[in-house]
Design an enzyme around this catalytic site. Structure first.
Site, short mmCIF file in Angstrom:
data_model
loop_
_atom_site.label_atom_id
_atom_site.label_comp_id
_atom_site.label_asym_id
_atom_site.label_seq_id
_atom_site.Cartn_x
_atom_site.Cartn_y
_atom_site.Cartn_z
N HIS A 1 30.03 42.28 27.57
CA HIS A 1 30.14 41.67 28.91
C HIS A 1 28.78 41.47 29.58
CE1 HIS A 1 34.33 43.06 28.38
NE2 HIS A 1 34.67 42.14 29.26
N GLU B 1 46.46 40.94 27.72
CA GLU B 1 46.42 40.23 29.01
C GLU B 1 46.47 38.74 28.77
OE1 GLU B 1 42.75 42.07 30.61
OE2 GLU B 1 44.10 43.36 31.74
N CYS C 1 38.85 44.23 38.73
CA CYS C 1 38.56 42.79 38.83
C CYS C 1 39.36 42.10 39.92
CB CYS C 1 38.84 42.13 37.48
SG CYS C 1 40.43 42.57 36.75
N CYS C 2 40.65 42.45 40.05
CA CYS C 2 41.54 41.66 40.91
C CYS C 2 41.18 41.73 42.39
CB CYS C 2 42.99 42.07 40.67
SG CYS C 2 43.55 41.78 38.97
ZN LIG Z 1 41.97 41.06 37.47
#
Ligand SMILES: [Zn+2]
Length: 683
Positions: free
Chosen positions: A172, A332, A416-417
């Site tokens: 990442h 995901e 993240c969200c």
């Molecule tokens: Zn997320």
């Protein structure tokens, strides 16, 4: 670092001039044919969005910054900086995840957007300190990645022994930089200050000297760098950044290196040959958005052909009625065609945000309203459900059915969200209008004003007044600086006609009986439609009023028979809002045993004290129960459905978007068919 966010401080919003916007960079030779009216030129003041954006600004953004401090995400930068300054801290443990840096970048991005509409010296000072902390963790050659810098001999286990070697697997490094670029450009556009942009450009210059034709190959295991580089190109005009974004797209594919050749990260084949949405849904959305950017900025149609085909696949076979995408928790990921389970629907909040990024870009490429139809469906349903009404708790997955096993969380290990919600809501103003030559597009119906600089040199102010999404009356007052002709292109949503979605995946069970109408200064005008817009070209003068009337009957929606999860079931929609039956509003707290007969009359009611004020759908339904002997009886009882986005604000319990309307889909309470929290996927 000391905590800065006392409630008193948050409420202390000093009035003052907005920061100076930067001078515009020269227009690139190729670009999107349609241009968004920038978020800095649009002021939202409506009763639906303005309070949410205010909660985002005053609650969620400070809350997320606080979480970034509490959880050591800020500390990671401080520890990396200490190492670079020759004072290694005692604790040289790597961050929990190598992408933890992005949580700071994302909230910084959201905070920057919010600064552009509401000056806040405390927030500005906080951002300046945060940016200085980020800059201090940057290595001398530009490398910025706390997961390695804190202890280069023992980086995070996903990071690889050397820079970049694990990028396609899971380091990442490029993903972190992509989010940095998004934040840096937002901060620069909002404040005119270069502090974060300079940090970003230093990393980008390291990338352009390391990677590219004749240098090393690379592509991001988790996309977003491509979008970020496109933004750096826009603000600087430096073609190296665009060339690198394109290089990363072209290099992506099965190249024999670790991490390559997987559907998980969309490297199973070259991107221009892809036809189907596969793998990790957030990665996919960022890839397709980056392809749209590079297609627009280079004029290369091959990326465009690929994403057009992929869009057909998503909208025709892989999107939920809530606009959520990414059906599978495992990986995901997107599921197979028509694989759209309800109780286990993953529908990550970030994927909804990404879907709106992507559809907005496709609109800018094609100028067609169907992309905004998808954007709107996701925005008002699958995306908005990701944050609680109080702005303090979040959903990562957004299922369409719950037996009580789902509730929002204040934060996540992988966070993240929340950051994506903060940055998206803070920039919503940038999605309302767009323009092309002498046309202004009205895409979203959100009360407020916009100041639009026309290509002709004229300036036009539009003022929207509406109670949307509860009411379909939209009044637009037009105020050109100089009277003269131009075109308004006003979106007529698919739902106002007979298109539940721009495909045959879902359909309204009965056709619309009252069409949308339009008037100018009280005179009815014909609906001259083009690409989904009602087009009004005329000489405009200050004070002209356009009135769009979108009837909002309650619509029953059915899915294609190919969607096994929805067979024998119906969903409810009114305007852009998809509804859900939830436990507090229905007898006994049960909704999974309901059958809603197709002929049952339903009514819409506004309830000002419920869930911050929502329209509900009310009527009667049949509740099925099984007794001890297995005998099944229906009982007619009052039925209430609330907007899906507002569910799970009153504690965990049952919820369902799709309700049985045929006997074979009924799941009587007390029978083996009845879903339980432990068994969320009854077949
Ligand atoms: Zn997320």
């Amino acid at each position: 670092m000391t905590r800065l966010w006392s409630p008193a401080l948050i409420s202390l919003l000093l009035a003052g001039p907005l920061a100076q916007a930067p001078p515009p960079a020269p227009a690139p030779p190729h670009d999107y044919p349609v241009k968004p009216v920038p978020f800095t030129a649009v002021h939202i003041s409506d009763t639906f969005w303005a309070p949410r954006i205010e909660i985002n600004r005053t609650v969620t953004i400070p809350f997320a910054f606080g979480k970034n401090e509490e959880t050591g995400r800020v500390g990671n930068f401080e520890r990396a900086a200490a190492v670079l300054q020759g004072h290694p801290p005692e604790d040289r443990k790597p961050p929990g995840y190598p992408f933890d840096d992005t949580d700071i970048y994302k909230v910084l991005e959201g905070a920057s957007y919010s600064l552009s509409v509401q000056p806040n010296p405390q927030l500005s000072a906080y951002l300046d300190r945060m940016i200085a902390t980020i800059a201090s963790a940057q290595e001398p050659d530009g490398y910025l990645y706390t997961a390695r810098t804190i202890d280069p001999e023992h980086p995070h286990k996903w990071s690889g022994a050397e820079r970049w070697v694990n990028e396609k697997v899971d380091s990442h490094e490029l993903y972190d930089l992509g989010h940095l670029y998004e934040a840096a450009v937002a901060h620069y556009q909002a404040t005119g200050e270069r502090s974060l942009l300079d940090v970003a450009l230093k990393t980008a210059n390291l990338l352009t000297t390391t990677f590219g034709p004749g240098k090393q190959s690379i592509w991001p295991g988790h996309e977003i760098t491509e979008m970020g580089l496109a933004k750096l190109y826009r603000v600087t005009g430096d073609e190296r950044y665009l060339a690198l974004a394109r290089f990363m797209l072209d290099q992506r594919g099965p190249d024999g290196t670790p991490g390559a050749g997987r559907t998980y990260n969309q490297s199973q084949i070259r991107v221009v040959d892809q036809t189907e949405a596969v793998g990790h849904a957030v990665r996919a959305m960022y890839l397709y958005s980056g392809m749209a950017d590079v297609a627009a900025l280079t004029g290369d149609q091959s990326y465009l052909h690929a994403i057009d085909r992929i869009w057909q696949n998503v909208v025709g076979r892989k999107i939920y009625i809530t606009g959520g995408i990414g059906a599978r928790g495992e990986g995901e990921a997107f599921g197979d065609d028509y694989e759209l389970p309800n109780a286990t629907a993953y529908n990550e909040t970030c994927a909804a945000v990404g879907n709106d990024f992507w559809n907005h870009r496709l609109f800018l490429l094609h100028g067609e309203s169907r992309y905004i139809d998808v954007l709107e469906r996701t925005l008002y349903n699958g995306l908005l459900a990701g944050v609680s009404l109080d702005g303090k708790s979040f959903f990562y997955p957004n299922p369409l059915e719950s037996a009580g096993q789902y509730k929002r969380s204040p934060w996540f290990g992988v966070a993240c969200c929340p950051g994506n919600i903060t940055r998206f809501l803070a920039s919503l103003a940038g999605y309302v209008y767009a323009q092309r030559a002498d046309s202004i597009y009205v895409n979203l119906f959100i009360a407020g004003s916009a100041d639009i600089a026309m290509a002709s040199g004229n300036k036009v102010q539009l003022v929207q007044a509406t109670r949307y999404p509860w009411d379909g009356d939209v009044r637009i007052t037009v105020r050109p600086q100089t009277p003269g002709p131009f075109t308004l292109r006003i979106r007529v949503p698919g739902w106002a006609g007979n298109d539940a979605v721009p495909s045959d995946l879902y359909h309204f069970m009965t056709p619309v009986t009252t069409p949308a109408t339009l008037s100018v200064n009280g005179q009815s005008v014909p609906m001259t439609m083009d690409q989904g817009y009602a087009v009004v070209t005329r000489p405009w003068k200050a004070g002209d009023v356009v009135w769009l009337h979108l009837p909002m009957p309650i619509r029953r929606v059915a899915a294609s028979e190919d969607v096994s999860a929805d067979r024998g079931r119906v969903a409810l929609q009114r305007g852009p809002i998809v509804f859900a039956a939830e436990w507090p509003d229905n007898a006994g707290g049960h909704v999974l045993n309901l059958l809603l007969p197709d002929a049952e009359p339903l009514r819409a009611e506004f309830r000002p004290t419920l869930l911050n004020g929502v329209e509900v759908i009310a009527g009667h339904a049949l509740a099925y129960s099984a007794d001890a002997a297995g005998a099944i009886t229906p009982r007619k009882q009052p039925f209430v459905a609330i907007p899906y986005y507002a569910w799970a604000n009153r504690g965990p319990g049952e919820m369902s978007v799709w309700l049985a309307d045929r006997d074979e889909a009924v799941r009587p309470f007390g029978s083996p068919k009845y879903p339980t929290a432990q068994d969320p996927t009854p077949k």
